[in-house]
Design an enzyme around this catalytic site. Structure first.
Site, PDB file in Angstrom:
ATOM      1  N   TRP A 101       0.822  -0.991  -0.024  1.00  0.00           N
ATOM      2  CA  TRP A 101       0.215  -0.089  -0.096  1.00  0.00           C
ATOM      3  C   TRP A 101       0.790   1.282   0.097  1.00  0.00           C
ATOM      4  CZ3 TRP A 101      -4.134  -0.884  -1.895  1.00  0.00           C
ATOM      5  CH2 TRP A 101      -5.130  -2.028  -1.891  1.00  0.00           C
ATOM      6  N   ASP A 171      -1.235   6.815   6.300  1.00  0.00           N
ATOM      7  CA  ASP A 171      -2.340   5.817   5.959  1.00  0.00           C
ATOM      8  C   ASP A 171      -2.643   5.082   7.248  1.00  0.00           C
ATOM      9  OD1 ASP A 171      -4.114   3.850   5.025  1.00  0.00           O
ATOM     10  OD2 ASP A 171      -2.872   3.475   3.149  1.00  0.00           O
ATOM     11  N   LYS A 195     -11.902  -1.299   6.608  1.00  0.00           N
ATOM     12  CA  LYS A 195     -11.182  -2.274   7.571  1.00  0.00           C
ATOM     13  C   LYS A 195     -11.882  -2.430   8.725  1.00  0.00           C
ATOM     14  CE  LYS A 195      -8.837  -2.900   3.771  1.00  0.00           C
ATOM     15  NZ  LYS A 195      -7.465  -1.978   3.300  1.00  0.00           N
TER      16      LYS A 195
END
Ligand SMILES: *Cc1c(COP(=O)(O)O)cnc(C)c1O
Length: 360
Positions: A101, A171, A195
């Protein structure tokens, strides 16, 4: 009705209480004769929903007045572009690459300016976090970027990087609201909500006000400009109305249990149970260096691909679903986010003990 324990990395479990409230509210939200999905985002009922969601989020996370909280469409990935477009005044940014990511965010940023990788743990398949205490941060870096919890590899930063005075952008998709944090250490903190917070379709962006300006890169779309969204309190165009409503219920669920320190205790207890078992097992082992273990995503393996597959299939039959690891790591991964009850992790560990006895 029988619900499973879902160990998916995301979209993931939601608290049962929240789902029940959604069900009760579905046909007639508080006497309006309609569901939240059918409501105008300009109605007074919806205005109360989005305002309460923001207020509860701020209370939960202790967000001071000089930070804006934005509810934005496009998931986390859209922010990979929005961040450089809004923040790259000098067109320089430093990225720390601790997994896929972070790498994808870096690759996206390279389209807009000089995005540099100042540290990486790719040499050991991202099983650790590099030393970030004294990195070669560029003097003119507009920001330093991290992915604080690495969903795929199951690592997290034990400490935030020394940015040498530059803005920190993080993030936090896979650890959002899993423990208290000090927003003052960040310029921008953001995450996709699917999530650990709510249904898919939204990112929450918490951004310090001085970073919200009209001075954005040429060509920045109206909707990706933070100022557009901040000036209209996330209601410039139609927001992800239902997702915001469900997130609001999750914020209340967290506040009612005592806030982020309370959920942190529960998360630590769940993670300890699983990691302690992995450390004592003769069949299973964790794949991450201990100092960097995530509380949320726990990858583990046996030494046999056949056994891994058998484990995932038998666990599924026992109501423990989505334990297959990410294809780049192999083996298994248990994501044990806020909504995973302790009983789910207990059942998983008991199942693993049993599987170990039968297969060694
Ligand atoms: C899942 C994930 C993303 C991507 O989220 P989308 O909402 O699908 O764009 C980004 N960062 C992290 C850390 C993630 O876990």
């Amino acid at each position: 009705m029988s619900r499973v324990y879902n160990f998916s990395a995301g979209p993931a479990m939601l608290p049962e209480e929240v789902l029940k409230t959604c069900a009760e509210d579905m046909l007639d939200y508080h006497g309006t004769g309609q569901s939240v999905m059918e409501m105008s985002h300009r109605s007074k009922e919806y205005d109360a929903i989005i305002k309460a969601a923001e207020k509860d989020f701020r209370d939960l996370c202790n967000i001071p007045d000089n930070y804006k909280v934005l509810f934005l469409q496009g998931g986390a990935w859209t922010q990979f572009a929005a961040i450089p477009m809004n923040l790259m005044k000098n067109k320089v940014a430093d990225y720390i690459i601790t997994g896929q990511w972070a790498k994808k965010a870096w690759e996206e940023a390279k389209r807009y300016g000089n995005a540099k990788a100042v540290a990486s743990s790719e040499d050991k398949t991202y099983t650790y976090i590099p030393d970030v205490s004294d990195l070669p941060i560029d003097d003119d870096a507009d920001y330093v970027y991290i992915c604080q919890n690495n969903t795929i590899y199951g690592t997290r930063y034990p400490e935030l990087p020394n940015t040498k005075g530059h803005t920190l952008v993080a993030d936090v998709s896979s650890m959002f609201l899993s423990e208290p944090f000090d927003i003052n250490k960040y310029g921008v903190l953001y995450g996709g909500v699917q999530k650990n917070v709510g249904p898919a379709g939204m990112a929450i962006v918490v951004i310090r006000e001085d970073l919200i300006t009209d001075d954005v890169l040429p060509g920045t779309p109206t909707l990706l400009k933070y100022k557009t969204q901040a000036d209209k309190d996330s209601l410039f165009n139609t927001p992800p109305c239902y997702t915001i409503y469900v997130c609001g219920l999750v914020f209340k669920w967290l506040l009612n249990m005592g806030g982020l320190s309370a959920i942190q205790k529960k998360n630590e207890e769940k993670a300890k149970l699983l990691y302690d078992f992995l450390d004592s097992s003769s069949l299973f082992r964790g794949t991450v260096e201990k100092a960097y273990r995530s509380l949320m995503n726990v990858p583990f393996v046996t030494d046999s691909d056949d056994l891994n597959q058998k484990f995932v299939a038998e666990a599924k039959a026992a109501g423990l679903v989505n334990l297959k690891g990410h294809r780049s790591v192999g083996g298994m991964r248990a994501s044990i986010y806020n909504a995973m009850p302790l009983a789910g992790v207990e059942k998983l560990v008991t199942f693993m003990e049993d599987f170990e006895k039968k297969n060694s």
